[in-house]
Design a protein around this motif. Structure first.
Motif, PDB file in Angstrom:
ATOM      1  N   ILE A   4       0.860  -1.187   0.000  1.00 45.82           N
ATOM      2  CA  ILE A   4       0.000   0.000   0.000  1.00 45.82           C
ATOM      3  C   ILE A   4       0.898   1.240   0.000  1.00 45.82           C
ATOM      4  N   LEU A  12      -7.282   7.726  -1.797  1.00 45.09           N
ATOM      5  CA  LEU A  12      -8.476   7.291  -1.059  1.00 45.09           C
ATOM      6  C   LEU A  12      -8.948   8.378  -0.095  1.00 45.09           C
ATOM      7  N   CYS A  23      -7.810   4.828   6.011  1.00 46.31           N
ATOM      8  CA  CYS A  23      -7.559   4.572   4.585  1.00 46.31           C
ATOM      9  C   CYS A  23      -6.544   3.453   4.400  1.00 46.31           C
ATOM     10  N   LYS A  24      -5.456   3.524   5.179  1.00 42.71           N
ATOM     11  CA  LYS A  24      -4.396   2.522   5.084  1.00 42.71           C
ATOM     12  C   LYS A  24      -4.948   1.136   5.431  1.00 42.71           C
ATOM     13  N   VAL A  26      -8.183  -0.033   5.403  1.00 46.27           N
ATOM     14  CA  VAL A  26      -9.132  -0.614   4.438  1.00 46.27           C
ATOM     15  C   VAL A  26      -8.465  -0.960   3.111  1.00 46.27           C
ATOM     16  N   LEU A  27      -7.438  -0.208   2.721  1.00 44.98           N
ATOM     17  CA  LEU A  27      -6.705  -0.563   1.491  1.00 44.98           C
ATOM     18  C   LEU A  27      -6.028  -1.916   1.662  1.00 44.98           C
ATOM     19  N   GLU A  29      -7.141  -4.334   3.714  1.00 47.93           N
ATOM     20  CA  GLU A  29      -8.244  -5.309   3.692  1.00 47.93           C
ATOM     21  C   GLU A  29      -8.721  -5.572   2.272  1.00 47.93           C
ATOM     22  N   ALA A  30      -8.730  -4.492   1.453  1.00 51.78           N
ATOM     23  CA  ALA A  30      -9.226  -4.610   0.071  1.00 51.78           C
ATOM     24  C   ALA A  30      -8.127  -5.020  -0.905  1.00 51.78           C
ATOM     25  N   LYS A  36     -13.296  -1.290  -3.761  1.00 51.61           N
ATOM     26  CA  LYS A  36     -13.616  -2.114  -2.598  1.00 51.61           C
ATOM     27  C   LYS A  36     -13.301  -1.348  -1.302  1.00 51.61           C
ATOM     28  N   ALA A  37     -12.189  -0.618  -1.300  1.00 48.85           N
ATOM     29  CA  ALA A  37     -11.786   0.172  -0.131  1.00 48.85           C
ATOM     30  C   ALA A  37     -12.814   1.265   0.168  1.00 48.85           C
TER      31      ALA A  37
END
Length: 198
Positions: A4, A12, A23-24, A26-27, A29-30, A36-37
């Motif tokens: 990331i 994002l 943001c970090k 969910v990126l 996770e996605a 998706k994020a």
């Protein structure tokens, strides 16, 4: 594992207004998938909004919007939890957008209970007359009329109206998203719309 980058986090952040760490996370996770994020952030934001819904809103702003030409204006009270948030750019932008929406869509009230009973009675009479004219059976007319009144409420009540800037969302959706974004409960308290000649 997808790396990331700071640029991805920045993109994002700019798209959603969310915090750097959110943001970090969910990126990650996605797996770097931006769409998706964004969906994950929206879901988390709505969950946060639900948790905050019961909190007291004793601060806020009275926002005034005068449309070009000065023949149409809106006064709007929007509440939040703290004076700090009331002064933020995001909160002010939210108040402005809602005031502009009210100017454009002319809602009859905030929620169904705010709509004048005489207006609803008149709508019921019109719908009933239409159904009789169409020859609908007497025993189903009341159900049809009830359904039409529900739709009428959705169209004329601010909280259920489709947002002028994004018809995929209702004003309730916009409020929830803003709660998720700014981290405080928000409430549209009341409004008045003035138009020359009305």
């Amino acid at each position: 594992m997808v790396q990331i980058s700071a640029a991805m986090v920045k993109e994002l952040r700019e798209a959603t207004g969310s915090g750097i760490m959110d943001c970090k996370k969910v990126l990650g996770e996605a797996e770097g998938d931006m769409e998706k994020a964004i969906d994950l952030l929206r879901t988390k934001g709505l969950a946060k909004a639900a948790k905050r819904a019961g909190r007291s809103t004793s601060e806020g702003v009275i926002y005034s919007y005068i449309h070009t030409g000065a023949k149409l204006g809106v006064l709007l009270e929007v509440n939040c939890e703290s004076d700090f948030v009331a002064k933020t750019e995001d909160f002010q932008a939210f108040a402005k957008n809602i005031a502009m929406h009210i100017a454009a869509s002319n809602p009859a009230g905030l929620n169904p209970e705010d709509v004048d009973a005489a207006i609803i009675e008149k709508e019921r009479e019109i719908y009933r007359a239409q159904m009789l004219e169409e020859g609908k059976p007497e025993n189903i007319i009341d159900k049809i009329v009830d359904g039409k009144v529900e739709k009428f409420y959705k169209d004329v009540c601010l909280m259920s109206q489709q947002y002028v800037k994004d018809p995929q969302k209702t004003i309730t959706d916009v409020v929830k998203e803003t709660i998720g974004k700014i981290g405080e409960n928000i409430q549209i308290k009341r409004f008045a719309r003035f138009q020359i000649g009305e």
